[in-house]
Design a protein around this motif. Structure first.
Motif, PDB file in Angstrom:
ATOM      1  N   VAL A   1      42.633  31.382  39.232  1.00 49.30           N
ATOM      2  CA  VAL A   1      41.684  32.289  39.893  1.00 49.30           C
ATOM      3  C   VAL A   1      41.383  31.790  41.313  1.00 49.30           C
ATOM      4  CG1 VAL A   1      39.265  33.086  39.887  1.00 49.30           C
ATOM      5  CG2 VAL A   1      40.628  33.238  37.806  1.00 49.30           C
ATOM      6  N   ILE A   2      41.134  30.479  41.449  1.00 48.29           N
ATOM      7  CA  ILE A   2      40.837  29.906  42.770  1.00 48.29           C
ATOM      8  C   ILE A   2      42.050  30.058  43.701  1.00 48.29           C
ATOM      9  CG2 ILE A   2      40.295  27.783  44.055  1.00 48.29           C
ATOM     10  CD1 ILE A   2      38.755  26.858  41.509  1.00 48.29           C
ATOM     11  N   GLY A   3      43.235  29.720  43.197  1.00 52.27           N
ATOM     12  CA  GLY A   3      44.461  29.824  43.995  1.00 52.27           C
ATOM     13  C   GLY A   3      44.736  31.233  44.471  1.00 52.27           C
TER      14      GLY A   3
ATOM     15  N   ALA B   1      46.346  37.025  33.950  1.00 56.15           N
ATOM     16  CA  ALA B   1      46.440  38.402  34.469  1.00 56.15           C
ATOM     17  C   ALA B   1      45.047  38.958  34.781  1.00 56.15           C
ATOM     18  CB  ALA B   1      47.153  39.301  33.460  1.00 56.15           C
ATOM     19  N   LEU B   2      44.100  38.743  33.861  1.00 58.83           N
ATOM     20  CA  LEU B   2      42.710  39.160  34.093  1.00 58.83           C
ATOM     21  C   LEU B   2      42.100  38.390  35.258  1.00 58.83           C
ATOM     22  CD1 LEU B   2      41.215  39.446  30.488  1.00 58.83           C
ATOM     23  CD2 LEU B   2      41.337  41.280  32.158  1.00 58.83           C
ATOM     24  N   GLY B   3      42.374  37.082  35.276  1.00 53.32           N
ATOM     25  CA  GLY B   3      41.848  36.221  36.335  1.00 53.32           C
ATOM     26  C   GLY B   3      42.325  36.622  37.717  1.00 53.32           C
ATOM     27  N   LYS B   4      43.607  36.972  37.835  1.00 50.15           N
ATOM     28  CA  LYS B   4      44.166  37.391  39.128  1.00 50.15           C
ATOM     29  C   LYS B   4      43.501  38.668  39.622  1.00 50.15           C
ATOM     30  CE  LYS B   4      48.753  35.337  38.751  1.00 50.15           C
ATOM     31  NZ  LYS B   4      48.575  34.210  39.649  1.00 50.15           N
ATOM     32  N   SER B   5      43.328  39.637  38.716  1.00 48.10           N
ATOM     33  CA  SER B   5      42.671  40.898  39.097  1.00 48.10           C
ATOM     34  C   SER B   5      41.251  40.638  39.590  1.00 48.10           C
ATOM     35  CB  SER B   5      42.624  41.863  37.907  1.00 48.10           C
ATOM     36  OG  SER B   5      43.920  42.152  37.474  1.00 48.10           O
ATOM     37  N   PHE B   6      40.532  39.769  38.868  1.00 52.33           N
ATOM     38  CA  PHE B   6      39.162  39.413  39.248  1.00 52.33           C
ATOM     39  C   PHE B   6      39.141  38.681  40.589  1.00 52.33           C
ATOM     40  CE2 PHE B   6      35.755  36.208  39.275  1.00 52.33           C
ATOM     41  CZ  PHE B   6      34.645  37.034  39.177  1.00 52.33           C
ATOM     42  N   ALA B   7      40.077  37.732  40.766  1.00 59.10           N
ATOM     43  CA  ALA B   7      40.133  36.927  41.989  1.00 59.10           C
ATOM     44  C   ALA B   7      40.410  37.781  43.222  1.00 59.10           C
ATOM     45  CB  ALA B   7      41.194  35.842  41.854  1.00 59.10           C
ATOM     46  N   ILE B   8      41.296  38.772  43.079  1.00 57.98           N
ATOM     47  CA  ILE B   8      41.624  39.650  44.202  1.00 57.98           C
ATOM     48  C   ILE B   8      40.435  40.553  44.544  1.00 57.98           C
ATOM     49  CG2 ILE B   8      43.090  41.596  44.925  1.00 57.98           C
ATOM     50  CD1 ILE B   8      45.358  40.155  43.271  1.00 57.98           C
ATOM     51  N   ALA B   9      39.795  41.084  43.509  1.00 62.27           N
ATOM     52  CA  ALA B   9      38.652  41.996  43.721  1.00 62.27           C
ATOM     53  C   ALA B   9      37.415  41.261  44.228  1.00 62.27           C
ATOM     54  CB  ALA B   9      38.334  42.745  42.429  1.00 62.27           C
ATOM     55  N   ARG B  10      37.211  40.025  43.778  1.00 59.04           N
ATOM     56  CA  ARG B  10      35.989  39.275  44.118  1.00 59.04           C
ATOM     57  C   ARG B  10      36.313  37.954  44.819  1.00 59.04           C
ATOM     58  NH1 ARG B  10      31.572  40.790  41.078  1.00 59.04           N
ATOM     59  NH2 ARG B  10      30.487  39.647  42.722  1.00 59.04           N
ATOM     60  N   SER B  11      37.303  37.973  45.704  1.00 56.94           N
ATOM     61  CA  SER B  11      37.755  36.734  46.359  1.00 56.94           C
ATOM     62  C   SER B  11      36.647  36.051  47.161  1.00 56.94           C
ATOM     63  CB  SER B  11      38.961  37.010  47.262  1.00 56.94           C
ATOM     64  OG  SER B  11      38.643  37.982  48.235  1.00 56.94           O
TER      65      SER B  11
END
Length: 195
Positions: A73-75, A165-175
């Protein structure tokens, strides 16, 4: 057009304050960081699993899956984030804003460390934990090792891939929100270091 016009249109080379390290130097640094981190996490895993029951083994497995997802998520957030909101935060002296800007400016290295180094190490240790769980299941219930290995490996893969997959979506939306939290944590750490 005169000869003077050609001089004006030529771009002057930009002066570099700090020369960036070559990719080879970064690769060597990552190699040693990965070795040290892998040894440290493997040692922690071995200590936790030594003489532990199935519940603890599953707990260790879940911990490494979650750790891999967390760093993923951080990356992802670092590569997706924009500097602008953090500049206004830094102007208001918001704790962690400068640290977040620093992370964004080193996005390639931060992403490589979080997604590749930590992610891969967590995957390897999760795999070795699966082996411990299989042996414990065989000893406790007499279930064939192949069946348990297939079930636990499938569960581990599903949780890891689905979680990332969930983490990436969250990370992009809430970077911005993700990096704000990471920046604040690093700010606390840097404050303790200064004392």
């Amino acid at each position: 057009m005169g000869a003077g016009d050609n001089k004006d249109t030529k771009k002057k080379p930009k002066k570099k304050g700090k020369q960036e390290k070559s990719p080879g130097v970064w690769a060597v640094q990552v190699f040693f960081i990965a070795m040290a981190l892998s040894a440290l996490l493997s040692l922690a895993s071995d200590r936790a699993l030594n003489g532990a029951g199935l519940a603890v083994a599953f707990g260790v497995l879940l911990a490494f899956i979650l750790l891999g997802i967390f760093f993923d998520v951080i990356g992802t957030a670092v590569t997706a984030a924009d500097e602008k909101p953090f500049h206004s935060m830094a102007a208001r002296k918001t704790p962690g804003a400068k640290e977040a800007i620093s992370l964004i400016r080193r996005a390639d290295k931060v992403s490589s460390f979080c997604n590749d180094v930590v992610g891969d190490i967590c995957g390897i240790i999760a795999g070795s934990t699966v082996a411990v769980i299989v042996v414990q299941f065989q000893a406790a219930f007499g279930v064939p090792g192949t069946v348990i290995a297939l079930l636990v490996t499938a569960l581990t893969s599903g949780l890891t891939i689905g979680g990332k997959a969930l983490g990436k979506s969250f990370a992009i939306a809430r970077s911005t929100a993700v990096l704000q939290l990471v920046g604040r944590f690093l700010h606390l750490f840097s404050r303790k270091k200064k004392r």
